[in-house]
Design a protein around this motif. Structure first.
Motif, PDB file in Angstrom:
ATOM      1  N   GLU A   1      18.946  -7.952  47.549  1.00 12.75           N
ATOM      2  CA  GLU A   1      18.183  -8.637  48.587  1.00 12.75           C
ATOM      3  C   GLU A   1      17.861 -10.045  48.108  1.00 12.75           C
ATOM      4  OE1 GLU A   1      13.734  -8.646  50.527  1.00 12.75           O
ATOM      5  OE2 GLU A   1      14.718  -6.690  50.306  1.00 12.75           O
ATOM      6  N   ASN A   2      18.206 -11.037  48.916  1.00 10.05           N
ATOM      7  CA  ASN A   2      17.859 -12.424  48.649  1.00 10.05           C
ATOM      8  C   ASN A   2      16.710 -12.822  49.561  1.00 10.05           C
ATOM      9  OD1 ASN A   2      20.032 -13.239  46.706  1.00 10.05           O
ATOM     10  ND2 ASN A   2      21.331 -12.623  48.417  1.00 10.05           N
ATOM     11  N   ARG A   3      15.799 -13.608  49.022  1.00  9.70           N
ATOM     12  CA  ARG A   3      14.585 -13.900  49.779  1.00  9.70           C
ATOM     13  C   ARG A   3      14.123 -15.338  49.508  1.00  9.70           C
ATOM     14  NH1 ARG A   3       9.694  -9.768  48.758  1.00  9.70           N
ATOM     15  NH2 ARG A   3      11.431  -8.322  49.197  1.00  9.70           N
ATOM     16  N   ILE A   4      13.764 -16.040  50.572  1.00  5.37           N
ATOM     17  CA  ILE A   4      13.084 -17.332  50.484  1.00  5.37           C
ATOM     18  C   ILE A   4      11.677 -17.131  51.029  1.00  5.37           C
ATOM     19  CG2 ILE A   4      13.077 -19.742  51.251  1.00  5.37           C
ATOM     20  CD1 ILE A   4      16.117 -19.516  51.571  1.00  5.37           C
TER      21      ILE A   4
ATOM     22  N   GLU B   1       8.282 -14.800  54.713  1.00  7.08           N
ATOM     23  CA  GLU B   1       9.509 -14.527  53.946  1.00  7.08           C
ATOM     24  C   GLU B   1      10.714 -14.431  54.872  1.00  7.08           C
ATOM     25  OE1 GLU B   1       7.618 -11.637  50.497  1.00  7.08           O
ATOM     26  OE2 GLU B   1       8.167 -10.776  52.431  1.00  7.08           O
ATOM     27  N   GLN B   2      11.814 -15.036  54.446  1.00  8.20           N
ATOM     28  CA  GLN B   2      13.094 -14.843  55.107  1.00  8.20           C
ATOM     29  C   GLN B   2      13.942 -13.992  54.165  1.00  8.20           C
ATOM     30  OE1 GLN B   2      12.012 -18.420  54.617  1.00  8.20           O
ATOM     31  NE2 GLN B   2      10.666 -17.746  56.279  1.00  8.20           N
ATOM     32  N   ARG B   3      14.373 -12.819  54.664  1.00 10.78           N
ATOM     33  CA  ARG B   3      15.017 -11.840  53.786  1.00 10.78           C
ATOM     34  C   ARG B   3      16.427 -11.502  54.278  1.00 10.78           C
ATOM     35  NH1 ARG B   3      11.762  -6.666  52.887  1.00 10.78           N
ATOM     36  NH2 ARG B   3      11.773  -6.569  55.151  1.00 10.78           N
ATOM     37  N   TRP B   4      17.369 -11.481  53.333  1.00  8.68           N
ATOM     38  CA  TRP B   4      18.743 -11.052  53.587  1.00  8.68           C
ATOM     39  C   TRP B   4      18.981  -9.790  52.761  1.00  8.68           C
ATOM     40  CZ3 TRP B   4      17.120 -16.018  53.347  1.00  8.68           C
ATOM     41  CH2 TRP B   4      17.485 -16.870  54.395  1.00  8.68           C
ATOM     42  N   GLN B   5      19.060  -8.630  53.437  1.00  8.33           N
ATOM     43  CA  GLN B   5      19.180  -7.337  52.773  1.00  8.33           C
ATOM     44  C   GLN B   5      20.609  -6.813  52.912  1.00  8.33           C
ATOM     45  OE1 GLN B   5      15.932  -5.934  55.331  1.00  8.33           O
ATOM     46  NE2 GLN B   5      14.891  -5.208  53.484  1.00  8.33           N
ATOM     47  N   GLU B   6      21.204  -6.465  51.795  1.00  6.52           N
ATOM     48  CA  GLU B   6      22.583  -5.988  51.769  1.00  6.52           C
ATOM     49  C   GLU B   6      22.671  -4.576  52.343  1.00  6.52           C
ATOM     50  OE1 GLU B   6      26.143  -6.295  48.503  1.00  6.52           O
ATOM     51  OE2 GLU B   6      24.194  -5.576  47.815  1.00  6.52           O
TER      52      GLU B   6
ATOM     53  N   ARG C   1      21.457  -7.635  56.604  1.00  9.34           N
ATOM     54  CA  ARG C   1      20.407  -7.567  57.620  1.00  9.34           C
ATOM     55  C   ARG C   1      19.423  -8.706  57.356  1.00  9.34           C
ATOM     56  NH1 ARG C   1      18.440  -2.908  56.397  1.00  9.34           N
ATOM     57  NH2 ARG C   1      19.393  -1.656  58.037  1.00  9.34           N
ATOM     58  N   PHE C   2      19.181  -9.547  58.371  1.00  9.92           N
ATOM     59  CA  PHE C   2      18.229 -10.635  58.226  1.00  9.92           C
ATOM     60  C   PHE C   2      16.937 -10.296  58.958  1.00  9.92           C
ATOM     61  CE2 PHE C   2      16.121 -14.415  59.916  1.00  9.92           C
ATOM     62  CZ  PHE C   2      15.829 -15.072  58.728  1.00  9.92           C
TER      63      PHE C   2
ATOM     64  N   GLY D   1      13.106  -9.333  63.673  1.00  5.81           N
ATOM     65  CA  GLY D   1      14.528  -9.619  63.569  1.00  5.81           C
ATOM     66  C   GLY D   1      15.301  -8.822  64.595  1.00  5.81           C
ATOM     67  N   GLU D   2      16.566  -9.111  64.714  1.00  2.39           N
ATOM     68  CA  GLU D   2      17.416  -8.456  65.716  1.00  2.39           C
ATOM     69  C   GLU D   2      17.463  -6.952  65.536  1.00  2.39           C
ATOM     70  OE1 GLU D   2      22.129  -8.639  66.686  1.00  2.39           O
ATOM     71  OE2 GLU D   2      21.115 -10.567  66.513  1.00  2.39           O
ATOM     72  N   GLU D   3      17.404  -6.494  64.278  1.00  2.00           N
ATOM     73  CA  GLU D   3      17.509  -5.056  64.004  1.00  2.00           C
ATOM     74  C   GLU D   3      16.150  -4.382  63.866  1.00  2.00           C
ATOM     75  OE1 GLU D   3      20.570  -3.834  61.266  1.00  2.00           O
ATOM     76  OE2 GLU D   3      21.283  -5.900  61.140  1.00  2.00           O
ATOM     77  N   VAL D   4      15.078  -5.135  63.993  1.00  2.00           N
ATOM     78  CA  VAL D   4      13.735  -4.550  63.928  1.00  2.00           C
ATOM     79  C   VAL D   4      13.337  -4.149  65.342  1.00  2.00           C
ATOM     80  CG1 VAL D   4      11.342  -4.896  63.265  1.00  2.00           C
ATOM     81  CG2 VAL D   4      13.170  -5.998  61.948  1.00  2.00           C
ATOM     82  N   VAL D   5      13.532  -2.886  65.663  1.00  2.00           N
ATOM     83  CA  VAL D   5      13.300  -2.390  67.026  1.00  2.00           C
ATOM     84  C   VAL D   5      12.065  -1.493  67.076  1.00  2.00           C
ATOM     85  CG1 VAL D   5      14.270  -1.072  68.948  1.00  2.00           C
ATOM     86  CG2 VAL D   5      15.763  -2.521  67.530  1.00  2.00           C
ATOM     87  N   TYR D   6      11.931  -0.582  66.103  1.00  2.00           N
ATOM     88  CA  TYR D   6      10.890   0.441  66.154  1.00  2.00           C
ATOM     89  C   TYR D   6       9.786   0.261  65.113  1.00  2.00           C
ATOM     90  CZ  TYR D   6      14.622   2.746  68.761  1.00  2.00           C
ATOM     91  OH  TYR D   6      15.620   3.041  69.660  1.00  2.00           O
ATOM     92  N   ASN D   7       9.924  -0.707  64.230  1.00  2.00           N
ATOM     93  CA  ASN D   7       8.964  -0.775  63.105  1.00  2.00           C
ATOM     94  C   ASN D   7       8.553  -2.217  62.801  1.00  2.00           C
ATOM     95  OD1 ASN D   7      11.548  -1.440  62.067  1.00  2.00           O
ATOM     96  ND2 ASN D   7      10.894  -0.922  60.004  1.00  2.00           N
ATOM     97  N   THR D   8       7.995  -2.889  63.801  1.00  2.00           N
ATOM     98  CA  THR D   8       7.475  -4.235  63.551  1.00  2.00           C
ATOM     99  C   THR D   8       6.450  -4.208  62.428  1.00  2.00           C
ATOM    100  OG1 THR D   8       7.853  -4.917  65.834  1.00  2.00           O
ATOM    101  CG2 THR D   8       6.248  -6.190  64.567  1.00  2.00           C
TER     102      THR D   8
END
Length: 256
Positions: free
Chosen positions: A105-108, A130-135, A147-148, A182-189
């Motif tokens: 995971e890369n994070r700024i 935080e901006q997170r890029w998860q593999e 996943r961003f 994020g785009e993939e955060v649907v059920y768990n804000t």
């Protein structure tokens, strides 16, 4: 100032309560150990560098959870305020017991921290973005997809003395809520809630530590699966200066 704190608590605590309201859930309880070192080094009157290293393990210390490293630059206008920005990297252990490959995971991140005092209680507030890029992993291998998400975190921590004797530690009570989008955060804000109770002790003018119990309550992307992590936490803090002046009183407030 006191009214501001009350307003913040009135806003944060209902979110925590509603986020943990009864519904159909699958909750995974586990015991963890979390150890870290958090450093601030001043190199100018109002500037410093920060660095953290964290290890968290599951089943007390049996299995890895993650390894985490973070660095950044800190602007410190006075002893009560700091503004930080930087980069972090996490190596996350697989949750599937048949897998062995860690995900990256890369994070700024950007954060503002305020230290204040009301009576005999020291209050630390931190707002972090935080901006997170998860593999993403498939069959124990990197899929090449990421996943961003953007995550906002608010921490409030109260420290107060329990004795007039300087040899006694102080008491710490804190809570942090983490919301991500994020785009993939649907059920768990509401990503996580972290509650900590423990002690804080100065070792010398540069070193201190806190030790205690942290409850990490995390909602998974499915929306109905949760981790309830009962965590033994030991964090060390180091504040130094490469200048001849005394180190800054601002601490790096820790947490991955």
């Amino acid at each position: 100032m006191k009214n501001n704190f009350i307003g913040i608590l009135l806003f944060v605590f209902p979110l925590i309560v509603f986020g943990q309201a009864d519904q159909k859930k699958e909750i995974n309880h586990q015991l963890q150990t979390w150890v870290s070192i958090n450093t601030v080094t001043k190199f100018a009157d109002h500037w410093g560098v920060i660095g953290d290293f964290h290890i968290r393990r599951n089943d007390f210390i049996s299995d890895p959870s993650f390894y985490f490293i973070r660095g950044g630059i800190s602007y410190i206008p006075n002893s009560n305020v700091s503004i930080n920005a930087g980069y972090a990297h996490m190596w996350l252990a697989p949750s599937n017991p048949d897998w062995s490959t860690f995900a990256d995971e890369n994070r700024i991140y950007q954060q503002a921290q305020l230290n204040s005092k009301v009576g005999n209680v020291s209050i630390l507030q931190r707002l972090r973005n935080e901006q997170r890029w998860q593999e993403k992993m498939v069959d124990d291998k990197p899929s090449g997809d990421w996943r961003f998400t953007n995550r906002i975190r608010y921490l409030v921590s109260f420290t107060f003395r329990i004795s007039d004797k300087k040899s006694w530690p102080s008491m710490v009570l804190s809570d942090e809520i983490l919301l991500h989008f994020g785009e993939e955060v649907v059920y768990n804000t509401m990503d996580q809630n972290r509650f900590f109770i423990g002690i804080k002790k100065n070792i010398n003018p540069k070193w201190s530590y806190d030790f205690g119990y942290m409850n990490v309550y995390q909602q998974k992307y499915s929306g109905y699966q949760y981790d309830m992590n009962h965590t033994i936490r030991l964090f060390f803090y180091l504040s130094t200066s490469i200048r001849k002046k005394a180190p800054s009183e601002i601490e790096n407030s820790g947490d991955e």
